[in-house]
Scaffold this active site. Structure first.
Site, PDB file in Angstrom:
ATOM      1  CB  THR A  80     -13.519  36.218  -2.175  1.00 46.67           C
ATOM      2  OG1 THR A  80     -12.157  36.334  -1.819  1.00 46.67           O
ATOM      3  CG2 THR A  80     -14.065  34.879  -1.717  1.00 46.67           C
ATOM      4  NE  ARG A 107      -4.408  35.784   4.201  1.00 48.21           N
ATOM      5  CZ  ARG A 107      -5.643  35.863   3.744  1.00 48.21           C
ATOM      6  NH1 ARG A 107      -5.969  35.314   2.593  1.00 48.21           N
ATOM      7  NH2 ARG A 107      -6.577  36.486   4.425  1.00 48.21           N
ATOM      8  CB  VAL A 108      -4.427  29.611   3.912  1.00 44.19           C
ATOM      9  CG1 VAL A 108      -5.843  29.107   3.661  1.00 44.19           C
ATOM     10  CG2 VAL A 108      -3.433  28.885   3.015  1.00 44.19           C
ATOM     11  N   GLY A 109      -6.464  32.283   3.978  1.00 39.98           N
ATOM     12  CA  GLY A 109      -7.504  32.992   4.730  1.00 39.98           C
ATOM     13  C   GLY A 109      -8.613  32.062   5.193  1.00 39.98           C
ATOM     14  CG  ASP A 110     -12.526  33.683   5.213  1.00 34.61           C
ATOM     15  OD1 ASP A 110     -11.696  34.356   4.575  1.00 34.61           O
ATOM     16  OD2 ASP A 110     -13.742  33.645   4.918  1.00 34.61           O
ATOM     17  CB  THR A 118     -16.560  37.417   0.749  1.00 35.41           C
ATOM     18  OG1 THR A 118     -15.647  38.397   0.225  1.00 35.41           O
ATOM     19  CG2 THR A 118     -17.934  38.056   0.851  1.00 35.41           C
ATOM     20  N   GLY A 119     -14.355  38.533   2.701  1.00 35.96           N
ATOM     21  CA  GLY A 119     -13.809  39.662   3.454  1.00 35.96           C
ATOM     22  C   GLY A 119     -12.467  39.304   4.056  1.00 35.96           C
ATOM     23  N   GLY A 178     -10.088  37.497   5.854  1.00 37.40           N
ATOM     24  CA  GLY A 178     -10.131  36.139   6.386  1.00 37.40           C
ATOM     25  C   GLY A 178      -9.638  36.012   7.805  1.00 37.40           C
TER      26      GLY A 178
HETATM   27  N1  ASP Z   1     -11.785  35.957   2.520  1.00 40.51           N
HETATM   28  C1  ASP Z   1     -10.721  36.028   1.549  1.00 40.51           C
HETATM   29  C2  ASP Z   1      -9.406  35.781   2.249  1.00 40.51           C
HETATM   30  O1  ASP Z   1      -9.203  36.281   3.331  1.00 40.51           O
HETATM   31  C3  ASP Z   1     -10.644  37.317   0.810  1.00 40.51           C
HETATM   32  C4  ASP Z   1     -11.950  37.937   0.363  1.00 40.51           C
HETATM   33  O2  ASP Z   1     -13.022  37.425   0.629  1.00 40.51           O
HETATM   34  O3  ASP Z   1     -11.891  38.998  -0.287  1.00 40.51           O
HETATM   35  O4  ASP Z   1      -8.543  35.150   1.676  1.00 40.51           O
END
Ligand code: ASP
Length: 300
Positions: free
Chosen positions: A165, A193-196, A216-217, A219
């Site tokens: 990301t 699916r939607v993350g943060d 990032t990470g 979500g």
């Molecule tokens: N934060 C992103 C998500 O969960 C993924 C990422 O940052 O690697 O969609």
């Protein structure tokens, strides 16, 4: 006049098996692009958009072209642009036909009365606002689609932590802060699916009074604790961006085992910070004297 500041990230994760020199070259190129905007007197919003577009174009990163495919082999992308001057944001989620999701997020903020568009409606809006629509398959690298087909043939699942990301945070000469976050999400995610990343306060935040951040990470962990807003609002006299980033992640780690998160931050005071709980998180930032620095593991 405030001093220009810029930092970009290429995603918190393992980054095992990647050529680190290539990854760092990618984040450096993004920082150079964003910095050239600021040096020419451009705004923080222009700088973070430009830097993020460079990373969206780079197939090494999980954003724009090169995004991870979902469980059905398609790309669904999310993005968020935040403006610290107005506390406005624009967000898109599960867009499939736009090459630069962060630019669409910015148009949502500046050209509509709304804040957040998803899926087909977001793609349709992009076309209405004059962005070219592309076929979904053109956002997928040949390597990603080959690997997807191999997994399908073997009924195998992917065993890899999300990596790649992208995000950018900037402070411009007028004291305005902005953040941008763009992602293809986590590998093999479920359709829809939607993350943060597109969630205001979680995947990004900006408020000229305090600072701005991009996260990032994983979500599902980040969005439950509004990581970016929490970190940005922690920047006060005596707590700079580095301290706020670290304390935000310490807080997350105290509440969730192995949160798999990372964040980049700029304070209204011009301080720059980055922290991650993952093995790595490539970043590039510009020092007070205008040099671009890069690091694969900026702080843990
Ligand atoms: N934060 C992103 C998500 O969960 C993924 C990422 O940052 O690697 O969609």
């Amino acid at each position: 006049m405030a001093a220009n500041r810029l930092i970009v990230h290429g995603g918190a994760g393992d980054w095992d098996g990647f050529d680190e020199a290539e990854v760092l070259k990618g984040v450096r190129a993004a920082a150079e692009a964003g910095w050239s905007v600021l040096r020419a007197g451009g705004t923080a919003l222009d700088a973070v958009e430009k830097a993020t577009n460079v990373l969206e174009d780079d197939p090494l990163f999980d954003a724009g072209f090169g995004s991870f495919v979902n469980e059905v082999g398609e790309v669904e992308m999310d993005a968020l642009m935040t403006d610290g001057a107005t506390i406005k944001f624009g967000a898109v989620a599960a867009v499939r036909r736009v090459r630069y999701p962060i630019s669409l997020a910015r148009l949502v903020m500046t050209r509509t009365q709304n804040c957040f568009f998803v899926a087909d409606g977001a793609d349709q809006l992009a076309a209405e606002l004059g962005m070219p629509l592309v076929a979904n398959i053109t956002m997928v690298t040949p390597k990603e689609i080959d690997q997807f087909r191999q997994r399908q043939a073997l009924h195998a699942t992917r065993n890899e932590k999300g990596t790649g990301t992208v995000g950018a945070v900037a402070l411009d000469g007028s004291g305005n802060l902005a953040s941008a976050t763009s992602t293809g999400g986590i590998p093999d995610k479920r359709k829809g699916r939607v993350g943060d990343s597109p969630i205001f306060g979680a995947g990004g935040y900006a408020d000229n009074q305090f600072g701005a951040a991009s996260a990032t990470g994983q979500g599902e962990n980040i969005m439950r604790f509004f990581l970016c807003q929490r970190v940005v609002e922690a920047i006060t006299a005596g707590v700079d961006a580095t301290a706020a980033a670290k304390s935000g992640l310490d807080y997350l780690a105290a509440r969730i085992p192995d949160p798999e998160a990372g964040i980049i931050v700029i304070g209204a005071d011009g301080s720059i910070g980055a922290a991650h709980t993952t093995k790595a998180m490539p970043v590039a930032w510009v020092t007070a004297d205008g040099d671009i620095q890069v690091a694969m593991r900026p702080a843990r």
